[in-house]
Design a protein around this motif. Structure first.
Motif, PDB file in Angstrom:
ATOM      1  N   LYS A   1      28.301   7.676  35.973  1.00 45.64           N
ATOM      2  CA  LYS A   1      27.177   8.497  35.517  1.00 45.64           C
ATOM      3  C   LYS A   1      26.647   9.362  36.646  1.00 45.64           C
ATOM      4  O   LYS A   1      26.256  10.504  36.445  1.00 45.64           O
ATOM      5  CB  LYS A   1      26.050   7.613  34.985  1.00 45.64           C
ATOM      6  CG  LYS A   1      26.302   7.059  33.615  1.00 45.64           C
ATOM      7  CD  LYS A   1      25.134   6.218  33.169  1.00 45.64           C
ATOM      8  CE  LYS A   1      25.415   5.533  31.849  1.00 45.64           C
ATOM      9  NZ  LYS A   1      24.336   4.613  31.472  1.00 45.64           N
TER      10      LYS A   1
ATOM     11  N   SER B   1      31.400   3.429  26.728  1.00 47.62           N
ATOM     12  CA  SER B   1      30.220   4.085  27.279  1.00 47.62           C
ATOM     13  C   SER B   1      29.577   4.997  26.237  1.00 47.62           C
ATOM     14  O   SER B   1      30.221   5.905  25.728  1.00 47.62           O
ATOM     15  CB  SER B   1      30.610   4.901  28.515  1.00 47.62           C
ATOM     16  OG  SER B   1      29.493   5.554  29.037  1.00 47.62           O
TER      17      SER B   1
ATOM     18  N   SER C   1      27.329   7.313  26.541  1.00 47.88           N
ATOM     19  CA  SER C   1      27.072   8.685  26.985  1.00 47.88           C
ATOM     20  C   SER C   1      28.336   9.514  27.012  1.00 47.88           C
ATOM     21  O   SER C   1      28.277  10.710  27.227  1.00 47.88           O
ATOM     22  CB  SER C   1      26.442   8.668  28.371  1.00 47.88           C
ATOM     23  OG  SER C   1      27.363   8.149  29.310  1.00 47.88           O
ATOM     24  N   ARG C   2      29.490   8.903  26.791  1.00 45.90           N
ATOM     25  CA  ARG C   2      30.757   9.619  26.902  1.00 45.90           C
ATOM     26  C   ARG C   2      31.432   9.807  25.542  1.00 45.90           C
ATOM     27  O   ARG C   2      32.634   9.713  25.440  1.00 45.90           O
ATOM     28  CB  ARG C   2      31.705   8.873  27.847  1.00 45.90           C
ATOM     29  CG  ARG C   2      31.236   8.757  29.255  1.00 45.90           C
ATOM     30  CD  ARG C   2      31.404  10.007  29.999  1.00 45.90           C
ATOM     31  NE  ARG C   2      32.823  10.327  30.006  1.00 45.90           N
ATOM     32  CZ  ARG C   2      33.299  11.478  30.398  1.00 45.90           C
ATOM     33  NH1 ARG C   2      32.515  12.410  30.808  1.00 45.90           N
ATOM     34  NH2 ARG C   2      34.596  11.715  30.382  1.00 45.90           N
TER      35      ARG C   2
END
Length: 189
Positions: free
Chosen positions: A81, A114, A116-117
């Motif tokens: 991140k 993840s 955020s991905r």
């Protein structure tokens, strides 16, 4: 006739266990450093880059093998991140793991987990673009057909509606459809 500056032929392909032992013994006695010299002195007939990568990624005694612990996974996620795909920097924070190990572990295990991905697929982006284009064309078309009717509302400034020629008319006689709509609205008044 061979020239004096001819490059030696290097071995390519898989490393044999005997070659691993020779490289390991040479690095343990002489240390890491000039890898092209290591290649020449040890008699391996491998290029310096091949020797360096073999040592760094496979033969070093400090390398950890096996699955990643939960702490290592958390560290990889946090560092990714922060740093993105800078695998060497991330691996530097995790003792005993190589950048290649960290990258491969990320791509096979952690990238999908993840939140955020989330990656958009190309198909879903194309579908969205197609929907937007269809909605836009529906808004531009009149209900009966795709040609503007006499009831069309002219869009433009008051000066354009009071008798000025449309901008595009002055350039080679080409008039855009917006200009025709404005002209029709003027003639209706």
């Amino acid at each position: 006739m061979e020239s004096e500056g001819a490059k030696p032929e290097f071995k390519k392909g898989l490393w044999k266990p005997e070659e691993d032992l020779i490289l390991k013994a040479h690095v343990e006695t002489h240390g890491e450093g000039n890898w092209s010299a290591v290649s020449k002195r040890s008699g391996l007939m491998r290029c310096g880059k091949s020797c360096r990568l073999r040592w760094k990624n496979y033969l070093r005694p400090t390398i950890k093998r096996g699955g990643m612990s939960q702490e290592e996974e958390d560290m990889i996620i946090r560092m990714h991140k922060l740093l993105g795909n800078r695998w060497a920097l991330i691996a530097g924070r995790i003792p005993g793991r190589t950048d290649n190990d960290v990258k491969n572990y990320w791509n096979t295990h952690l990238n999908n987990r993840s939140p955020s991905r989330k990656r958009k697929t190309i198909d879903s982006e194309l579908d969205q673009n197609d929907e937007e284009k269809q909605n836009k064309s529906k808004r531009l078309r009149s209900p009966s057909n795709s040609q503007p009717t006499c009831n069309a509302i002219a869009v433009g400034s008051a000066e354009e509606l009071e008798g000025k020629k449309p901008e595009s008319e002055g350039r080679g006689g080409a008039v855009s459809s917006d200009a025709w709509i404005q002209r029709d609205a003027q003639s209706m008044n």
